[in-house]
Structure formats: structure tokens, C-alpha cells
Scaffold this active site. Structure first.
Site, PDB file in Angstrom:
ATOM      1  CD  GLU B  63      -2.323  -2.056   1.899  1.00 19.28           C
ATOM      2  OE1 GLU B  63      -0.809  -2.653   1.707  1.00 19.28           O
ATOM      3  OE2 GLU B  63      -2.671  -3.201   1.361  1.00 19.28           O
ATOM      4  CG  HIS B 132     -10.596  -6.570   6.744  1.00 20.02           C
ATOM      5  ND1 HIS B 132      -9.676  -7.424   7.720  1.00 20.02           N
ATOM      6  CD2 HIS B 132      -9.896  -6.533   5.197  1.00 20.02           C
ATOM      7  CE1 HIS B 132      -8.421  -7.880   7.523  1.00 20.02           C
ATOM      8  NE2 HIS B 132      -8.313  -7.510   6.149  1.00 20.02           N
TER       9      HIS B 132
END
Lengths: 332, 330
Positions: B63, B132
Site C-alpha cells: 500500500e 477491515h
């Protein structure tokens, strides 16, 4: 233009520009005329000089917190650089960036960076842009040995090698990440061995030999320009000064510093040029004298600059949107 | 309005990306599993077939690297869209978002722009638990230099994404994973939007409800129930939380005299604290007939148990109860 061969006098001049620029900065700081912090690269001048000499117009660089040399070697104007360090509105960043953020984006200097390994992903992204736009530009990413310990460095090399991007990573291994010895930190003899993990060429060169740096970077840049992907070069060098103004040099010895000062990249190159009869001592002295004048002019340009304004700063946080809100019926 | 069609929120995001890529060679997309996999939530679907693997790029699980590459590409003439698979994973990329993308234009004295769009799903409701399911908008809205967009329906998902791609600044588009599969009526073409313009989602006179992302539709549903009890609630969707359409909110609060602020993310230090403070600092404060009320996620990580997860974020019945109390007790 990209050089088949290094322009020797140009290289000698560039090294003096970096050295004398930083000595002037140190002096201004010592006299209380410059504030903030700075990271000097005195002793490391051969790396940016040799590396940037292998670039051609349009090629890009990303730099580091110790970035004066990279910017100067890439062609930064000394006056605008000095003005920036003096926090003036006529500086490269209008006094908003200072020593760690000098950039000259129009000429491909995408900026120094205050974050260790902030640059490698950005360099890989510029290289991706070059590839997608179908240009033959190459991005040269300067970083230190400390950056090799960062995840960002690993991610940048992973992606750059996967996509065979036109980027060259050049590590200035000056032996210490602030105080952490790179020999202690990394259990390989040469950091360049890490290149094998990415399936790209890796090599270690004498970073105090401007011609060795030039040749290695030139080969890597040509390879990248031809679509051959990234290279990782480790250039062994040494910073004579402390990490920054807070450094008491407790992590290294006087003997070590003296030993490396004896390998001054500028003096060493002067000896080479004299030996080759490329220049006489008088001609070499004249180069240094000319640079001294340039630096004096740069300091004058900087000190004569205006102070930046709060109004311009506030207007500079966001780039202006090309979409006129009122045209879309938005409230004013 | 004869040209309305039905599409899901995910389809709207996809269509906006396809439109942008068709109209502008500089636009490309990269992210984890956005190619043949079609995206973890199916948002990119067949885009790689339509635009090729150069422009729809599968990345490694990196990322920080991909956001940084977006910054570098944006600095050098491209208009990258970076998809971060879950907004929680932005934690892996914070240096490039906060220290690089947000600050570069400012830090280099305006020499360069960073027209980078980061798209990422936030929000809870899928049983994916604490790593998440977060809603992190307040972090990013706090950083000068970033713009933060939270589309609450399919039309906005398309319009605001296109507006983000026209903007020369880094824009974080926080989509909501529960909205992806929902169908909406959408105009034939996404109307042009301006980042920083909110919308009155439903008009009302007794109180103002300001809500973001999925809480907008929950607030509208709550307003419908409240109407049956004779309470007229106005619902405002800021759409962009940075820059924020404060005049729209203050005007509504002045008219209704009561305000309920609804967000999914945890209360402490959240975005609605900013809205609350801005109302309190404004002349609209003098028009208030009741204290400002916040209805937010509980100050807890998002839990796994469906019962606990549901209890952790404002539901329709919570909004009805809070609004009723605000009107009934004051």
C-alpha cells in the site's frame, strides 16, 4: 545532454559548488542568520555530481533530507536555493520548505524529502509515468543507507522491478543512518547484494570517485532508458559533519573521521586532473574562485529577498480547482 | 428525469472510472487485485479487459509503495487512481498520504500539483471485524492539503469521483462497502459536481440531521418514520467533508433550531465534533432551541459478533430515538 564521457572540469566545478554552498550555509547558521535545521553532505559531493552528470534534460531525480548536493548537481539555481534556506519568498519553495524540501519540478527535480525513504516510491511512480507516457525519461532516486531499512524502499524496489521501470536507485552509504552503523544494521558485506532479491543488477562503487560514480550510473541510466529496468547502486562515501546540528559524534571516532577526510573527493579529483594534464593548478584554483563568487552572489540574492506572507501561504495549501463552483450553481 | 436508470453503487464507480479513462489518457488505475480478480468488492470487474493491463494495473500487496507511486505519477503529468482494498490498509500507506501527497504542493511553493485520487471502502456491517471495518475520515480531514469525499449513493459515487479526477489536489474517496451492491436510480449521465458542495437530501422544519456515508440513507429512513409521528426532519449530506459546505448546514440549523449529527465512526475526536464546534462558533448557535446532539459509533474497535457490530454504529431506530428526544425534550 547525456555525456558519453564525464566533462571533467564541469564535474570539478559542481563538487566545489556543493562544498562551498554548504560551507556558506554552515557559516550563516553559525552566525545566526539561518534558522531551522540542515543536514550537510560535505565529503559526499562526488555522488550527486557523478550521478547527475549521467542524466539528460528531462530526466528526473528524487532527493533526501541531505539533499543540497543532489539539487545543485541537477542544476538548481544557487540563489533560489540559498533564498529558500534563508526563508525568503524568492526561494524555490517561497520559504515554505527550507533545507529539506528544495525542488525544481520544471527541470525534473521532484524534490528533497524530509522522510527517510519518502522518495523511492515517488521515484518509481515517476518512472511508471515515464513508461506510460512513452517517453525515454529516467528517474534517479537518491537515498541513504538508512532508507534500506524502511518498508517503503522495499515496496518501491518490488514494484519497480516487477514492472521493469526506468528508475535507478542510488544509495549513498555514508556508513551511518544518523548514529546507526550500516555495518551493524545490515548483515551483508555490500548493500548492493540486496539487489539480487529483486532480480535487478546491483553494484557497489567508490562514492568518493566521481568518475566511478558517473560510469556506473551512466550504464544504469542507459539500461533503464533502453527498457532494461532498474538498477541498484551503492556508493560508499562518508559525511564529514554530524547528522544535523544536534550531533555530538558519540558513535564514531575522530580517527575514522580523519581517515575519511584524507579521502576528500574534491582533492582526489584535482590530483587526477593535474596528473592527466587536464588542467593546471592555476586553472583549478580559478574554478574554485569562480564558484566562491557564485556563492557570494547567491547569499546576496537570498538575503535581499522579501519575507514570505501569511496570505500567500494560506492561498498555497491547495492548488486552485479549474472547476468554477458558481458555474455549477454552487453557493459562493 | 425520464432518463433515470438503475445501477449499483459499485457499477457507478466503475462507470465513472471508465468515463474518465476514455476521456483522458492520463487516467489510470492501480491497486491490489483490480485486474483479473475484478477487485475485492467487484468494483473494477472487467475494466482491465476494456482498458488493458497498462491502465488497470494489478500491484503487489504494497500500500505504501502504490500510493507513493501514485504521488510520483501525479507529479509528472498523470492522473492516477489508486485503489486501497480496505480503508484500514491506508494505515500502511500513511507516510505517502499525509507527509507526501498532502504536503507537496504547499512544501514546494506551488511548483507542482498532486492530482491523485485514492479510492477505498470504509465502514462496518460485513462481519470483517476490527481491521477491515473502520471509518477513518476524521484523520484525513484533519490534514491540510487533502480533500475527503464520502459518497452516500450511486449518483454521487460517479459524480464525485469524476470531480475528484478533475481536481489538481489529492482526493481521498471513502466509499462504503455496504453500499456497493445497493441499487439506486441514477441519471443517464452523472451530473457535474463540485467538491465542497453538500446537499439537502430531504427537507424538513423541526430539526436538521447531518449525516455522512451510509448514515445518510439511515437518516432518511429515520426521517420517514419521524414524519409519521409528526416530526419533520431535514437531512443534509455534506458529500465532501473536506472542504465542508458549512453554509448549507448553518442555514438549515438556523431554520430548524435543532441539530442531530450522525456518523458511523467513533465519537471521540470524530468529524461530527468538527461540525458541532463550527455550529457552536457561528451565529446559528443563537438560533438553537436545543443542545447540539451527536449520534456516533461507540468508542470501541468494530467487533465481530453481528449483534455487537450492529450495536456499535447508529442504526435507523437509534436515529429515530435521538431525533425524537431532541424534539420532544426541548
Amino acid at each position: 545532454m547525456a555525456a558519453e564521457q564525464l566533462d571533467e572540469i564541469d564535474a570539478y566545478r559542481t563538487m566545489w559548488r556543493i562544498r562551498l554552498f554548504e560551507e556558506a550555509v554552515e557559516d550563516l547558521y553559525g552566525r545566526g542568520m539561518m534558522h531551522g535545521t540542515m543536514h550537510l553532505s560535505i565529503g559526499q559531493e562526488a555522488v550527486p555530481t557523478g550521478a547527475c552528470a549521467a542524466l539528460k534534460e528531462g530526466d528526473q531525480i528524487t532527493s533526501t533530507h541531505r539533499g543540497h548536493g543532489h539539487c545543485i548537481a541537477k542544476g538548481a539555481d544557487l540563489g533560489r536555493s540559498m533564498a529558500e534556506l534563508l526563508a525568503r519568498d524568492n526561494g524555490y519553495c517561497r520559504g515554505r520548505g527550507g533545507s529539506m524540501h528544495i525542488a525544481d519540478v520544471a527541470t525534473g527535480n521532484l524534490g528533497a524529502n524530509g522522510i527517510v525513504a519518502g522518495g523511492p516510491p515517488i521515484a518509481a511512480g515517476a518512472a511508471l509515468s515515464n513508461q506510460l507516457r512513452g517517453t525515454d525519461q529516467v528517474c534517479l532516486c537518491f537515498h541513504g543507507d538508512g532508507a534500506v531499512g524502511e518498508g517503503a524502499w522495499h515496496e518501491a524496489l518490488t514494484l519497480a522491478s516487477m514492472w521493469q521501470l526506468p528508475v535507478v536507485f542510488i544509495c549513498e552509504n555514508n556508513k551511518y543512518g544518523m548514529s546507526m552503523s550500516s555495518e551493524k544494521a545490515f548483515k551483508v558485506e555490500h548493500l548492493s547484494e540486496k539487489a539480487a532479491a529483486y532480480g535487478i543488477p546491483g553494484l557497489t562503487v567508490d562514492g568518493n570517485d566521481v568518475e566511478a560514480v558517473f560510469e556506473s550510473v551512466n550504464t544504469a541510466v542507459e539500461r533503464a532508458r533502453a527498457g532494461g529496468g532498474p538498477t541498484f547502486i551503492e556508493a560508499l562515501t562518508y559525511r564529514w559533519r554530524g547528522h544535523s546540528k544536534s550531533d555530538k559524534n558519540l558513535y564514531r571516532t575522530r580517527e575514522e573521521i580523519a581517515q575519511w577526510r584524507a579521502h576528500d573527493p574534491i582533492a582526489a579529483y584535482a590530483a587526477v586532473l593535474l596528473e592527466r594534464d587536464t588542467a593546471t593548478q592555476e586553472e583549478l584554483n580559478a574554478v574554485a574562485d569562480e564558484v566562491r563568487t557564485e556563492i557570494r552572489d547567491a547569499v546576496r540574492f537570498g538575503t535581499q529577498g522579501d519575507e514570505p506572507t501569511v496570505e500567500a501561504m494560506l492561498a498555497g495549501v491547495y492548488a486552485p480547482s479549474p472547476v468554477d463552483a458558481r458555474e455549477l450553481g454552487a453557493r459562493a | 428525469m425520464s432518463d433515470l436508470r438503475t445501477m449499483t453503487y459499485a457499477e457507478a464507480v466503475r462507470e465513472a472510472m471508465a468515463t474518465a479513462m476514455t476521456n483522458d489518457d492520463r487516467v489510470f488505475l492501480m491497486g491490489e487485485d483490480v485486474g483479473v480478480y475484478g477487485g475485492a468488492f467487484g468494483v473494477t470487474n472487467d475494466l482491465y479487459e476494456r482498458f488493458g493491463t497498462d491502465r488497470v494495473r494489478d500491484t503487489t500487496i504494497s500500500e505504501l509503495g502504490i500510493v507513493g507511486m501514485g504521488v510520483g505519477a501525479a507529479l509528472t503529468g498523470m492522473r492516477p487512481i489508486v485503489e486501497i482494498q480496505f480503508s484500514d490498509f491506508l494505515c500502511q500507506a500513511m507516510d505517502q498520504v499525509v507527509n507526501q501527497a498532502a504536503k507537496l504542493h504547499f512544501m514546494v511553493g506551488g511548483q507542482a500539483d498532486v492530482p491523485l485520487v485514492i479510492r477505498t471502502p470504509g465502514g462496518s456491517g460485513t462481519g470483517a471485524a476490527a481491521q477491515h471495518s473502520q471509518s477513518l475520515e476524521a484523520w484525513f480531514a484533519h490534514i491540510p492539503g487533502l480533500k475527503v469525499v464520502m459518497p452516500s449513493n450511486a449518483t454521487d459515487a460517479g459524480s464525485l469521483l469524476l470531480a475528484a479526477l478533475e481536481d489538481p489536489n489529492p482526493v481521498l474517496v471513502l466509499e462504503h462497502k455496504l453500499l456497493y451492491k445497493q441499487s439506486f436510480e441514477v441519471p443517464a449521465e452523472f451530473p457535474r459536481a463540485h467538491l465542497g458542495e453538500g446537499r439537502i437530501e430531504r427537507e424538513g422544519t423541526d430539526l436538521t440531521i447531518v449525516a455522512t456515508s451510509i448514515e445518510v440513507q439511515r437518516s432518511v429512513q429515520a426521517a420517514e418514520q419521524l414524519a409519521q409521528s409528526g416530526i419533520s426532519a431535514e437531512v443534509i449530506d455534506p458529500r465532501t467533508i473536506k472542504p465542508l459546505d458549512l453554509p448549507l448546514i448553518l442555514d438549515s440549523v438556523s431554520r430548524t433550531g435543532r441539530v442531530l449529527l450522525v456518523q458511523e465512526s467513533a465519537k471521540f475526536g470524530g468529524f461530527m465534533a468538527e461540525v458541532s464546534a463550527s455550529i457552536a462558533e457561528s451565529p446559528a448557535f443563537g438560533d438553537l432551541q436545543a443542545p447540539i446532539k451527536r449520534l456516533c459509533g461507540l468508542d470501541t474497535p468494530i467487533p465481530y459478533s453481528p449483534k455487537l457490530e450492529r450495536a456499535s454504529v447508529p442504526q435507523v431506530e437509534d436515529i429515530v430515538a435521538a431525533a425524537s428526544a431532541l424534539v420532544g425534550e426541548w
